[in-house]
Design an enzyme around this catalytic site. Sequence first.
Site, PDB file in Angstrom:
ATOM      1  N   ASP A  33     -51.419  30.964  72.195  1.00 51.29           N
ATOM      2  CA  ASP A  33     -51.583  32.383  71.949  1.00 51.29           C
ATOM      3  C   ASP A  33     -51.357  32.726  70.480  1.00 51.29           C
ATOM      4  OD1 ASP A  33     -48.580  33.167  73.818  1.00 51.29           O
ATOM      5  OD2 ASP A  33     -48.821  32.358  71.816  1.00 51.29           O
ATOM      6  N   LYS A  54     -54.031  37.825  71.926  1.00 49.73           N
ATOM      7  CA  LYS A  54     -54.649  39.131  71.694  1.00 49.73           C
ATOM      8  C   LYS A  54     -55.499  39.097  70.428  1.00 49.73           C
ATOM      9  CE  LYS A  54     -51.559  42.576  72.561  1.00 49.73           C
ATOM     10  NZ  LYS A  54     -50.618  43.654  72.244  1.00 49.73           N
ATOM     11  N   MET A 166     -39.796  42.714  68.718  1.00 46.35           N
ATOM     12  CA  MET A 166     -40.792  43.737  69.082  1.00 46.35           C
ATOM     13  C   MET A 166     -40.226  45.126  68.773  1.00 46.35           C
ATOM     14  SD  MET A 166     -41.964  41.981  72.645  1.00 46.35           S
ATOM     15  CE  MET A 166     -40.314  41.472  73.029  1.00 46.35           C
TER      16      MET A 166
HETATM   17  C1  LIG Z   1     -43.374  38.546  72.226  1.00 48.27           C
HETATM   18  S1  LIG Z   1     -42.039  38.190  71.157  1.00 48.27           S
HETATM   19  C2  LIG Z   1     -42.073  36.443  71.212  1.00 48.27           C
HETATM   20  C3  LIG Z   1     -40.829  35.825  70.649  1.00 48.27           C
HETATM   21  C4  LIG Z   1     -40.867  34.316  70.611  1.00 48.27           C
HETATM   22  N1  LIG Z   1     -40.933  33.743  71.919  1.00 48.27           N
HETATM   23  C5  LIG Z   1     -39.664  33.748  69.873  1.00 48.27           C
HETATM   24  O1  LIG Z   1     -38.826  33.067  70.470  1.00 48.27           O
HETATM   25  O2  LIG Z   1     -39.587  33.973  68.662  1.00 48.27           O
HETATM   26  C6  LIG Z   1     -42.748  38.582  69.603  1.00 48.27           C
HETATM   27  C7  LIG Z   1     -41.736  39.141  68.604  1.00 48.27           C
HETATM   28  O3  LIG Z   1     -41.016  38.076  67.990  1.00 48.27           O
HETATM   29  C8  LIG Z   1     -40.686  38.425  66.668  1.00 48.27           C
HETATM   30  N2  LIG Z   1     -41.306  37.444  65.771  1.00 48.27           N
HETATM   31  C9  LIG Z   1     -42.017  36.378  66.127  1.00 48.27           C
HETATM   32  N3  LIG Z   1     -42.385  35.657  65.057  1.00 48.27           N
HETATM   33  C10 LIG Z   1     -41.877  36.288  63.983  1.00 48.27           C
HETATM   34  C11 LIG Z   1     -41.887  36.046  62.584  1.00 48.27           C
HETATM   35  N4  LIG Z   1     -42.498  34.982  62.067  1.00 48.27           N
HETATM   36  N5  LIG Z   1     -41.243  36.911  61.773  1.00 48.27           N
HETATM   37  C12 LIG Z   1     -40.593  37.985  62.269  1.00 48.27           C
HETATM   38  N6  LIG Z   1     -40.543  38.264  63.580  1.00 48.27           N
HETATM   39  C13 LIG Z   1     -41.170  37.425  64.427  1.00 48.27           C
HETATM   40  C14 LIG Z   1     -41.231  39.826  66.412  1.00 48.27           C
HETATM   41  O4  LIG Z   1     -40.202  40.745  66.687  1.00 48.27           O
HETATM   42  C15 LIG Z   1     -42.332  39.899  67.455  1.00 48.27           C
HETATM   43  O5  LIG Z   1     -42.617  41.237  67.794  1.00 48.27           O
END
Ligand SMILES: C[S@@+](CC[C@H](N)C(=O)[O-])C[C@H]1O[C@@H](n2cnc3c(N)ncnc32)[C@H](O)[C@@H]1O
Length: 234
Positions: A33, A54, A166
């Site tokens: 994804d 998405k 998020m």
């Molecule tokens: C649906 S969640 C998935 C999280 C993922 N499973 C994890 O463990 O990081 C998505 C959220 O993770 C955070 N996120 C993921 N990658 C990021 C990054 N490189 N920098 C900042 N926030 C990140 C953001 O808050 C984003 O809205």
Amino acid sequence: MVVYLIGAGPGDPDLITLKAVKILKKADVVIYDRLANEEILAYATDAELIYVGKKAGEHYKSQDEINQILLEQGKKHNVVVRLKGGDPFVFGRGGEEMLALINEGINVEFIPGVTSAIGVPTSVGLPVTHRGVATSFTIVTGHEDPTKKEKQVKWDYTADTIIILMGVGRLKDNVKEIMKYRDSETPVCVIENGTLPNERVVISNLGDITKKKINTPALVIIGNVVKVYKKALK
Ligand SMILES: C[S@@+](CC[C@H](N)C(=O)[O-])C[C@H]1O[C@@H](n2cnc3c(N)ncnc32)[C@H](O)[C@@H]1O
């Protein structure tokens, strides 16, 4: 026949585990994804690649459709990889995918990933705990499912550090709630696109953070550990 639920890490492709790379190299199919860095797919030299994330303005797959794809592929192939951003079990809906597969008798194995929740602050030098400053942290969604009958996120957390995933879309409403329990001077750090070349760090406090322009994906870190980070910057 095994489906591997694999965490791809927060963004930098070098932050995936060696174990994940070993499995990707022998994968028949990789279902991935949006948040999984696509450079990682280069390890899957012999695999069919199925994108289920998405894309702006386009229909994207519902969780039920993704589960169906996993079931179909899991029944057809020996090595199926379900690659997810960060860690598959931190706001990744990995638990739902695991249960759908197990219910159909398909073997599932798990390879953890570096979650953005901790990996992103660490990558800039922001400790989420610090002796004398923070002995606990809470990782919470800023975007709780609005269809839930009763809210589980109440923002009255007692942990010293709050890490919001998020958290951009509803930052204003959430900060208003958090300020019922914490002072407006409480330090806040927002990290956009952590571990990636377009990473951006914003330092502020609860009273002012909503005046800043913030892009997604971003992590919101609230608490005095942000002061430790600021000291380290000097
Ligand atoms: C649906 S969640 C998935 C999280 C993922 N499973 C994890 O463990 O990081 C998505 C959220 O993770 C955070 N996120 C993921 N990658 C990021 C990054 N490189 N920098 C900042 N926030 C990140 C953001 O808050 C984003 O809205």
